[in-house]
Design a protein around this motif. Structure first.
Motif, PDB file in Angstrom:
ATOM      1  N   LYS A 138     -39.038 111.222  34.629  1.00 51.00           N
ATOM      2  CA  LYS A 138     -40.382 111.172  36.082  1.00 51.00           C
ATOM      3  C   LYS A 138     -40.737 111.733  36.968  1.00 51.00           C
ATOM      4  CE  LYS A 138     -41.733 107.493  37.787  1.00 51.00           C
ATOM      5  NZ  LYS A 138     -42.173 105.840  38.746  1.00 51.00           N
ATOM      6  N   PHE A 139     -39.279 112.213  37.142  1.00 48.66           N
ATOM      7  CA  PHE A 139     -39.152 113.612  38.181  1.00 48.66           C
ATOM      8  C   PHE A 139     -38.574 115.008  37.929  1.00 48.66           C
ATOM      9  CE2 PHE A 139     -39.674 109.473  40.614  1.00 48.66           C
ATOM     10  CZ  PHE A 139     -41.080 109.850  40.703  1.00 48.66           C
ATOM     11  N   GLN A 140     -38.728 115.301  36.861  1.00 46.02           N
ATOM     12  CA  GLN A 140     -38.443 116.211  36.034  1.00 46.02           C
ATOM     13  C   GLN A 140     -38.994 117.829  36.438  1.00 46.02           C
ATOM     14  OE1 GLN A 140     -37.537 116.948  31.742  1.00 46.02           O
ATOM     15  NE2 GLN A 140     -38.517 118.805  31.438  1.00 46.02           N
ATOM     16  N   VAL A 141     -38.374 118.831  36.382  1.00 43.81           N
ATOM     17  CA  VAL A 141     -38.827 119.962  37.270  1.00 43.81           C
ATOM     18  C   VAL A 141     -37.921 121.466  36.704  1.00 43.81           C
ATOM     19  CG1 VAL A 141     -38.775 121.744  38.995  1.00 43.81           C
ATOM     20  CG2 VAL A 141     -38.974 119.780  39.784  1.00 43.81           C
ATOM     21  N   THR A 142     -38.975 121.909  36.123  1.00 50.11           N
ATOM     22  CA  THR A 142     -38.701 122.920  34.417  1.00 50.11           C
ATOM     23  C   THR A 142     -39.066 124.563  35.637  1.00 50.11           C
ATOM     24  OG1 THR A 142     -39.129 121.744  33.070  1.00 50.11           O
ATOM     25  CG2 THR A 142     -38.687 123.756  32.594  1.00 50.11           C
ATOM     26  N   ILE A 143     -38.045 125.218  35.440  1.00 52.14           N
ATOM     27  CA  ILE A 143     -38.462 126.826  35.282  1.00 52.14           C
ATOM     28  C   ILE A 143     -38.897 127.179  33.683  1.00 52.14           C
ATOM     29  CG2 ILE A 143     -37.976 129.568  36.115  1.00 52.14           C
ATOM     30  CD1 ILE A 143     -37.052 128.401  38.735  1.00 52.14           C
ATOM     31  N   ASN A 144     -39.843 127.975  33.825  1.00 52.34           N
ATOM     32  CA  ASN A 144     -39.587 128.809  32.010  1.00 52.34           C
ATOM     33  C   ASN A 144     -39.486 130.380  32.285  1.00 52.34           C
ATOM     34  OD1 ASN A 144     -40.537 126.165  30.831  1.00 52.34           O
ATOM     35  ND2 ASN A 144     -42.731 126.459  31.944  1.00 52.34           N
ATOM     36  N   ASN A 145     -38.463 130.760  31.343  1.00 53.26           N
ATOM     37  CA  ASN A 145     -38.346 131.966  31.613  1.00 53.26           C
ATOM     38  C   ASN A 145     -37.730 132.262  32.493  1.00 53.26           C
ATOM     39  OD1 ASN A 145     -39.445 131.975  28.736  1.00 53.26           O
ATOM     40  ND2 ASN A 145     -41.822 132.048  29.686  1.00 53.26           N
ATOM     41  N   LEU A 146     -36.580 132.408  33.204  1.00 53.00           N
ATOM     42  CA  LEU A 146     -35.596 132.475  34.285  1.00 53.00           C
ATOM     43  C   LEU A 146     -34.780 133.853  34.061  1.00 53.00           C
ATOM     44  CD1 LEU A 146     -34.959 132.057  36.623  1.00 53.00           C
ATOM     45  CD2 LEU A 146     -33.243 130.738  35.550  1.00 53.00           C
ATOM     46  N   VAL A 220     -60.289 108.169  23.803  1.00 52.95           N
ATOM     47  CA  VAL A 220     -59.549 108.738  23.924  1.00 52.95           C
ATOM     48  C   VAL A 220     -58.261 109.189  25.165  1.00 52.95           C
ATOM     49  CG1 VAL A 220     -59.653 111.636  24.456  1.00 52.95           C
ATOM     50  CG2 VAL A 220     -60.742 110.898  22.503  1.00 52.95           C
ATOM     51  N   ASN A 221     -57.168 109.292  24.269  1.00 53.65           N
ATOM     52  CA  ASN A 221     -55.988 109.713  25.103  1.00 53.65           C
ATOM     53  C   ASN A 221     -55.540 111.027  25.335  1.00 53.65           C
ATOM     54  OD1 ASN A 221     -55.957 106.459  26.236  1.00 53.65           O
ATOM     55  ND2 ASN A 221     -56.363 106.542  24.914  1.00 53.65           N
ATOM     56  N   PHE A 222     -55.297 111.585  26.865  1.00 54.44           N
ATOM     57  CA  PHE A 222     -54.595 112.618  26.236  1.00 54.44           C
ATOM     58  C   PHE A 222     -53.821 113.067  27.593  1.00 54.44           C
ATOM     59  CE2 PHE A 222     -58.908 113.615  28.377  1.00 54.44           C
ATOM     60  CZ  PHE A 222     -58.568 114.357  28.651  1.00 54.44           C
ATOM     61  N   SER A 223     -52.348 113.957  27.891  1.00 52.97           N
ATOM     62  CA  SER A 223     -51.995 114.618  28.975  1.00 52.97           C
ATOM     63  C   SER A 223     -52.952 115.153  29.818  1.00 52.97           C
ATOM     64  CB  SER A 223     -50.262 114.737  28.708  1.00 52.97           C
ATOM     65  OG  SER A 223     -49.694 114.051  27.844  1.00 52.97           O
ATOM     66  N   MET A 224     -52.669 115.069  31.046  1.00 48.81           N
ATOM     67  CA  MET A 224     -53.306 116.433  31.805  1.00 48.81           C
ATOM     68  C   MET A 224     -52.390 117.911  31.965  1.00 48.81           C
ATOM     69  SD  MET A 224     -55.518 117.259  34.314  1.00 48.81           S
ATOM     70  CE  MET A 224     -56.418 115.772  34.766  1.00 48.81           C
ATOM     71  N   ASN A 261     -52.473 107.894  34.512  1.00 49.43           N
ATOM     72  CA  ASN A 261     -51.588 106.997  35.410  1.00 49.43           C
ATOM     73  C   ASN A 261     -50.979 108.131  35.784  1.00 49.43           C
ATOM     74  OD1 ASN A 261     -50.221 108.253  32.899  1.00 49.43           O
ATOM     75  ND2 ASN A 261     -50.235 106.383  32.222  1.00 49.43           N
ATOM     76  N   GLU A 262     -49.273 107.305  36.125  1.00 45.69           N
ATOM     77  CA  GLU A 262     -48.712 108.389  37.420  1.00 45.69           C
ATOM     78  C   GLU A 262     -48.055 109.156  36.611  1.00 45.69           C
ATOM     79  OE1 GLU A 262     -44.885 105.013  37.350  1.00 45.69           O
ATOM     80  OE2 GLU A 262     -45.371 106.540  38.831  1.00 45.69           O
ATOM     81  N   ILE A 263     -47.887 109.222  35.203  1.00 42.05           N
ATOM     82  CA  ILE A 263     -47.165 109.875  34.449  1.00 42.05           C
ATOM     83  C   ILE A 263     -48.250 111.361  33.818  1.00 42.05           C
ATOM     84  CG2 ILE A 263     -44.895 108.777  33.416  1.00 42.05           C
ATOM     85  CD1 ILE A 263     -46.618 107.971  31.111  1.00 42.05           C
ATOM     86  N   GLY A 264     -49.292 111.141  33.865  1.00 33.43           N
ATOM     87  CA  GLY A 264     -50.422 112.166  33.625  1.00 33.43           C
ATOM     88  C   GLY A 264     -51.437 112.161  32.645  1.00 33.43           C
ATOM     89  N   GLN A 265     -51.068 110.365  31.970  1.00 36.25           N
ATOM     90  CA  GLN A 265     -51.991 110.361  30.960  1.00 36.25           C
ATOM     91  C   GLN A 265     -53.598 109.432  31.099  1.00 36.25           C
ATOM     92  OE1 GLN A 265     -50.454 110.451  27.520  1.00 36.25           O
ATOM     93  NE2 GLN A 265     -51.627 109.503  26.158  1.00 36.25           N
TER      94      GLN A 265
END
Length: 474
Positions: A138-146, A220-224, A261-265
């Protein structure tokens, strides 16, 4: 260099206050009562694992990519070493793992995960961050291409909203593949959460900060998409991270039309218009999504042909052959976006927008349609149609070598004119394969859709289409 001894997760049992009831009266807790909290433990790896930490590799990763190194260190007596495999390594195609503490930690007092890192060569780590625990993340954080170099450097991964991390289990995670086909090693040391006080100027965004509009249908359902947050760090540089949707508070102007919703769906529930915006902490996120719901979706007709007489490229009614892609994104001339990514009430549909040309490719293996007689496809045009508009369908055969080029390829086209098309209505086309004029149909590998958008001098209107039930038959 010694290998890691895998640790068992620590057990954290919070003490719960139990209200006592005597003679029908409820005794309320005193304001002086301190409820037990999860441990405030910022260290992840300082010369060794902090208590409760585990090492869990991803499926398909090199299982022993991580070791504890007592020779190459930034400070102290040990560091974390990660060995990325070469292409073709039989033990794994990449290096990647999570480092969870399933007992949970309270990290609300910190504003960043920090560490020192260096590589055996300059490289770019694909993904690195915290919050991945093989659960809800739920509270993952990512840096891409470090980007890392051969010298030690301190890195900072800001926490989007520390107040959310009352029970954090994912302490650290990474995923990295070979660079130019070659493996290499990198080291991380002094890995810990810190209260820096210099993580400032939060600039969250949805849709990468753009204001966008889409049309959709009920069901229709999709992620933000495009969730980012940029901070200014103490060194004056900006750092952009990708936060999980649960850090955001989303709002819809019309929840009866669209909710998130809270998971961005995002879910489309009714006809009409809704605008979705977001806050992260007390900062308004840049970007918005305006949704025009067109109401209930009418699916394309369900095919009834005998599967024994069909070679299906895309249809829920049949088993499809292996397809490499439904959009090759051929740069720089193609503008078409989308592909087989629309699902309405369980009905999978191809949706193309900004259409000028687009290819579906199925070359692994190619399709032998020598025994087939027709190509069937259902098309729904979403735009108004003007005189002179058209959709051209092109088939490509890769020849006996089964590869593009080599002098043995052939292709042919059939054009559907404006008077054969209509707007927002499914139209079924059954085109004799002989009309394409191919020299062979033994190694079919491509189906193109082409519109007048390929010629900017033409006032082409057909830029958005839906496609379903694309198959060869006899």
């Amino acid at each position: 260099m010694k290998k890691l001894k895998i640790l068992k997760p620590g057990i954290c049992i919070p003490v719960l206050f139990v209200a006592a009831i005597f003679s029908g009266c409820e005794r309320n807790p005193s304001d002086d009562v301190d409820f037990a909290k999860f441990p405030d433990r910022p260290e992840v790896f300082i010369d060794g694992f902090s208590g409760g930490l585990e090492y869990l590799p991803f499926d398909g990763s090199k299982p022993d990519a991580f070791t504890v190194d007592n020779e190459t260190v930034y400070q102290g007596s040990a560091s974390m070493r990660f060995d990325v495999p070469n292409v073709g390594d039989p033990t794994g195609s990449f290096a990647g793992a999570i480092f969870p503490d399933y007992g949970g930690r309270n990290l609300t007092g910190y504003d960043a995960l920090t560490f020192w890192a260096r590589g055996s060569k300059a490289a770019t780590i694909n993904e690195i961050g915290f919050g991945n625990d093989f659960g809800e993340n739920k509270f993952q954080v990512t840096i891409n291409n470090l980007q890392i170099s051969t010298g030690w450097k301190k890195y900072t991964i800001p926490i989007p909203d520390p107040s959310k991390l009352t029970l954090q289990k994912g302490m650290f995670w990474y995923a990295e593949g070979p660079e130019d086909g070659q493996g290499y090693s990198f080291w991380i040391d002094e890995l810990k959460f810190e209260k820096l006080g210099t993580v400032a100027q939060s600039r969250p965004a949805i849709l990468n900060g753009n204001d966008e509009s889409i049309q959709a249908f009920i069901g229709v359902n999709f992620s933000m998409p495009g969730l980012t947050q940029t901070f200014n760090l103490g060194n004056g540089l900006n750092q952009t991270i990708s936060p999980a949707p649960s850090y955001y508070t989303f709002t819809s102007t019309n929840p009866d039309v669209a909710r998130i919703n809270e998971i961005g769906q995002v879910s489309i529930l009714g006809a009409g218009e809704a605008v979705i915006t977001a806050m992260l902490g007390n900062v308004r996120a840049a970007g918005s999504l305006t949704i025009e719901s067109l109401g209930n979706f009418v699916s394309a007709p369900t095919p009834t042909r005998d599967p024994a007489n069909v070679i299906s490229i895309f249809s829920d009614a049949y088993t499809n052959v292996p397809v490499d892609f439904y959009n090759g994104f051929f740069a720089p001339f193609q503008t078409t976006l989308g592909g087989a990514d629309l699902n309405i009430g369980g009905d999978n549909i191809i949706r193309y927008t900004q259409l000028n040309f687009v290819a579906t490719e199925f070359k692994n293996p190619t399709v032998n349609a020598s025994g087939m007689t027709h190509l069937h496809v259902d098309i729904q045009v979403e735009n108004p149609i003007a005189s002179g508009d058209f959709i051209t369908i092109e088939l490509g055969d890769f020849g006996p070598d089964g590869e593009f080029g080599g002098g043995d390829d052939s292709s042919g086209r059939v054009t559907i004119s404006a008077d054969e098309l209509s707007t927002r209505t499914w139209l079924s086309f059954d085109i004799p394969l002989a009309d394409f004029g191919l020299s062979s149909r033994n190694n079919l590998a491509q189906i193109f859709f082409i519109t007048d958008g390929t010629n900017p001098a033409l006032p082409g209107n057909i830029t958005e289409i839906l496609v379903d039930n694309m198959y060869f038959y006899k």
